[in-house]
Design a protein around this motif. Structure first.
Motif, short mmCIF file in Angstrom:
data_model
loop_
_atom_site.label_atom_id
_atom_site.label_comp_id
_atom_site.label_asym_id
_atom_site.label_seq_id
_atom_site.Cartn_x
_atom_site.Cartn_y
_atom_site.Cartn_z
N SER A 281 0.82 -1.20 0.00
CA SER A 281 0.00 0.00 0.00
C SER A 281 0.86 1.26 0.00
CB SER A 281 -0.93 0.01 1.21
OG SER A 281 -0.15 -0.03 2.37
N GLU A 282 2.20 1.08 0.24
CA GLU A 282 3.06 2.25 0.15
C GLU A 282 3.14 2.67 -1.31
OE1 GLU A 282 6.80 0.98 1.62
OE2 GLU A 282 6.30 1.38 3.70
N SER A 283 3.20 3.96 -1.53
CA SER A 283 3.28 4.38 -2.93
C SER A 283 4.75 4.36 -3.35
CB SER A 283 2.70 5.77 -3.09
OG SER A 283 3.70 6.71 -2.87
N PRO A 284 5.02 4.19 -4.66
CA PRO A 284 6.40 4.15 -5.11
C PRO A 284 7.15 5.41 -4.73
CG PRO A 284 4.89 3.54 -6.86
CD PRO A 284 4.06 4.02 -5.73
N SER A 285 6.43 6.50 -4.52
CA SER A 285 7.12 7.73 -4.20
C SER A 285 7.83 7.62 -2.86
CB SER A 285 6.15 8.91 -4.20
OG SER A 285 5.17 8.66 -3.23
N GLN A 286 7.51 6.56 -2.11
CA GLN A 286 8.21 6.39 -0.85
C GLN A 286 9.48 5.56 -1.03
OE1 GLN A 286 4.38 5.09 0.76
NE2 GLN A 286 5.01 6.12 2.63
N THR A 287 9.77 5.14 -2.25
CA THR A 287 10.97 4.36 -2.46
C THR A 287 11.84 4.96 -3.56
OG1 THR A 287 9.79 2.93 -4.01
CG2 THR A 287 9.92 2.18 -1.74
N PRO A 288 12.15 6.27 -3.47
CA PRO A 288 13.09 6.81 -4.43
C PRO A 288 14.48 6.28 -4.13
CG PRO A 288 12.62 8.46 -2.78
CD PRO A 288 11.78 7.26 -2.46
N ALA B 209 17.95 3.02 -19.75
CA ALA B 209 17.64 4.41 -19.42
C ALA B 209 17.69 4.57 -17.91
CB ALA B 209 16.26 4.81 -19.93
N PRO B 210 18.04 5.77 -17.46
CA PRO B 210 17.91 6.03 -16.03
C PRO B 210 16.45 6.20 -15.67
CG PRO B 210 18.85 7.94 -17.18
CD PRO B 210 18.53 6.92 -18.22
N VAL B 211 16.08 5.72 -14.49
CA VAL B 211 14.67 5.73 -14.08
C VAL B 211 14.50 6.60 -12.84
CG1 VAL B 211 12.73 4.28 -13.33
CG2 VAL B 211 14.39 3.39 -14.99
N ASP B 212 13.50 7.45 -12.87
CA ASP B 212 13.13 8.24 -11.70
C ASP B 212 12.23 7.33 -10.85
OD1 ASP B 212 11.91 9.81 -9.84
OD2 ASP B 212 11.39 11.43 -11.23
N LEU B 213 12.74 6.85 -9.75
CA LEU B 213 11.98 5.85 -8.99
C LEU B 213 10.82 6.45 -8.20
CD1 LEU B 213 14.90 3.56 -7.83
CD2 LEU B 213 13.26 3.14 -9.65
N ALA B 214 10.78 7.75 -8.11
CA ALA B 214 9.62 8.37 -7.45
C ALA B 214 8.37 8.24 -8.32
CB ALA B 214 9.90 9.84 -7.16
N THR B 215 8.58 8.19 -9.63
CA THR B 215 7.43 8.14 -10.55
C THR B 215 7.41 6.89 -11.43
OG1 THR B 215 8.71 9.26 -12.27
CG2 THR B 215 7.43 10.67 -10.76
N GLY B 216 8.55 6.22 -11.55
CA GLY B 216 8.65 5.09 -12.47
C GLY B 216 8.83 5.53 -13.91
N GLU B 217 9.07 6.84 -14.11
CA GLU B 217 9.26 7.31 -15.49
C GLU B 217 10.74 7.37 -15.84
OE1 GLU B 217 7.03 10.92 -15.53
OE2 GLU B 217 5.17 9.76 -15.36
N LEU B 218 11.02 7.31 -17.14
CA LEU B 218 12.42 7.40 -17.57
C LEU B 218 12.89 8.84 -17.36
CD1 LEU B 218 12.49 5.21 -20.82
CD2 LEU B 218 12.49 4.54 -18.40
N ALA B 219 14.10 8.96 -16.81
CA ALA B 219 14.63 10.30 -16.51
C ALA B 219 15.40 10.85 -17.71
CB ALA B 219 15.54 10.24 -15.29
N ALA C 185 7.81 -3.98 -12.12
CA ALA C 185 7.47 -2.65 -12.64
C ALA C 185 5.96 -2.46 -12.73
CB ALA C 185 8.11 -2.45 -14.02
N GLU C 186 5.25 -3.48 -13.19
CA GLU C 186 3.78 -3.34 -13.32
C GLU C 186 3.10 -3.23 -11.95
OE1 GLU C 186 2.06 -2.76 -16.00
OE2 GLU C 186 3.64 -3.12 -17.48
N VAL C 187 3.67 -3.91 -10.94
CA VAL C 187 3.07 -3.83 -9.60
C VAL C 187 3.43 -2.50 -8.91
CG1 VAL C 187 3.14 -4.83 -7.28
CG2 VAL C 187 2.83 -6.31 -9.25
N LYS C 188 4.63 -2.02 -9.14
CA LYS C 188 5.03 -0.78 -8.49
C LYS C 188 4.44 0.46 -9.18
CE LYS C 188 7.30 -3.06 -5.56
NZ LYS C 188 6.77 -3.21 -4.19
N TYR C 189 4.34 0.41 -10.51
CA TYR C 189 3.96 1.64 -11.23
C TYR C 189 2.89 1.45 -12.30
CZ TYR C 189 8.65 2.93 -9.52
OH TYR C 189 9.76 3.16 -8.74
N GLY C 190 2.57 0.21 -12.66
CA GLY C 190 1.79 0.01 -13.89
C GLY C 190 0.39 -0.55 -13.68
N ALA C 191 0.05 -1.55 -14.48
CA ALA C 191 -1.31 -2.07 -14.55
C ALA C 191 -1.78 -2.70 -13.23
CB ALA C 191 -1.40 -3.11 -15.67
N ALA C 192 -0.83 -3.19 -12.44
CA ALA C 192 -1.21 -3.86 -11.17
C ALA C 192 -0.74 -3.03 -9.98
CB ALA C 192 -0.58 -5.24 -11.11
N LYS C 193 -0.63 -1.73 -10.18
CA LYS C 193 -0.07 -0.85 -9.14
C LYS C 193 -0.76 -1.06 -7.79
CE LYS C 193 1.14 4.00 -8.55
NZ LYS C 193 0.39 4.33 -7.35
#
Ligand code: BGC
Length: 297
Positions: free
Chosen positions: A19-26, A46-56, A145-153
């Motif tokens: 239930s923690e959001s990925p923004s808590q695991t930068p 690519a480098p990944v911004d772990l706060a958002t799961g987007e490519l930096a 990735a899908e569980v932390k940021y994607g379809a199964a977030k």
């Protein structure tokens, strides 16, 4: 990044609640973390911004060498690292490979050069790039990735991700924690290795329509897996999942089955997440106690 007495297979964090959001695991440093996805035709990173799961930064892609041995692939991996060296500081690198990985050693090679079998691949990469590496199965990375940021977030239950491509990859994630190396693409169904009868490559090779592929291959595949592990949610990745509306609605299953969201970024993002997770938590006694094969404390 293979410590003695700890599971080298990267684990997701037992201490982290889904239930923690990925923004808590930068990343610890706040810097992006490099993820590299090794595939049969391309090596992408690519480098990944772990706060958002987007490519930096924009992803780079190099051709996979025709002779895809560990040494040749490691040279390409170094090229990817050099592209982003300025942005990632001295951080670890997450790398995916389409093989079983236990304790940093690649153990299988279904669709890659056979020289990977029993190769200490994590160490090879670390020696060549001079950084800590977390090596992980490609589908496992995509599942994370899908569980932390994607379809199964943030899904709290049992999530199965399958990737339909040259082979079939699988990732099983329960309550946000990965059970690595499930290899459900290789269960035997009707006397055949499942991926040889249900992958996207099989569809292409046989010239099947989406409808025939769904009815003749995928239905049998997913109902067999379902009867064995009873997932709450099935996420379907791989390039073909862009056309998911043509085949997923045709499947009759107990679990909800949905397309992946992160598409060709999933491996990169999941590898980066796992590399950071390992770097952040490897010194926590609880994590090691949970995985120490010698039962150490
Ligand atoms: C391999 C898996 C891999 C999958 C997708 C299978 O043939 O055995 O390790 O995850 O293909 O690349």
């Amino acid at each position: 990044m293979t410590d003695e007495g700890s599971a080298a297979t990267p684990s997701t964090t037992p201490s982290e609640s889904p239930s923690e959001s990925p923004s808590q695991t930068p990343s610890e440093s706040g810097r992006p973390v490099l993820g590299i996805d090794i595939g049969g035709s391309g090596i992408k990173g690519a480098p990944v911004d772990l706060a958002t799961g987007e490519l930096a930064a924009e992803r780079v892609r190099f051709e996979t060498p025709a002779e895809s041995t560990p040494e040749k692939i490691a040279k390409v991996v170094l090229q990817v690292v050099n592209e982003f060296a300025d942005q990632i500081g001295d951080g670890p690198v997450g790398i995916t490979i389409p093989a079983v990985v236990t304790h940093g050693v690649t153990r299988s090679a279904a669709n890659i050069d056979k020289s990977w079998i029993n190769h200490p691949a994590e160490k090879t990469f670390e020696d060549v790039i001079g950084r800590d590496v977390v090596l992980v199965n490609d589908a496992d990375a995509a599942g994370v990735a899908e569980v932390k940021y994607g379809a199964a977030k943030d899904h709290p239950g049992l999530v199965l991700l399958t990737t339909l491509g040259t082979g079939i990859g699988s990732a099983l994630i329960h309550h946000g924690v990965l059970v690595p190396n499930t290899e459900f693409g290789h269960i035997e169904i009707d006397g055949h290795d499942a991926e040889k009868r249900a992958s996207a490559k099989y569809k292409e090779d046989k010239g099947l329509s989406y409808k025939d592929w769904a009815h003749k291959s995928l239905q049998r595949y997913y109902e067999t897996i379902e009867a064995l592990i009873w997932p709450d949610l099935i996420v379907v990745g791989g390039g073909v999942s862009r056309k998911a509306d043509k085949f997923l609605p045709l499947l009759k299953l107990n679990a909800e089955i949905i397309p992946a969201k992160l598409q060709n970024q999933a491996g990169i993002v999941g590898a980066a997440w796992l590399a950071n997770d390992y770097a952040t938590h490897r010194s926590e006694p609880l994590v090691h106690a949970a995985v120490d094969p010698n039962g150490g404390d």
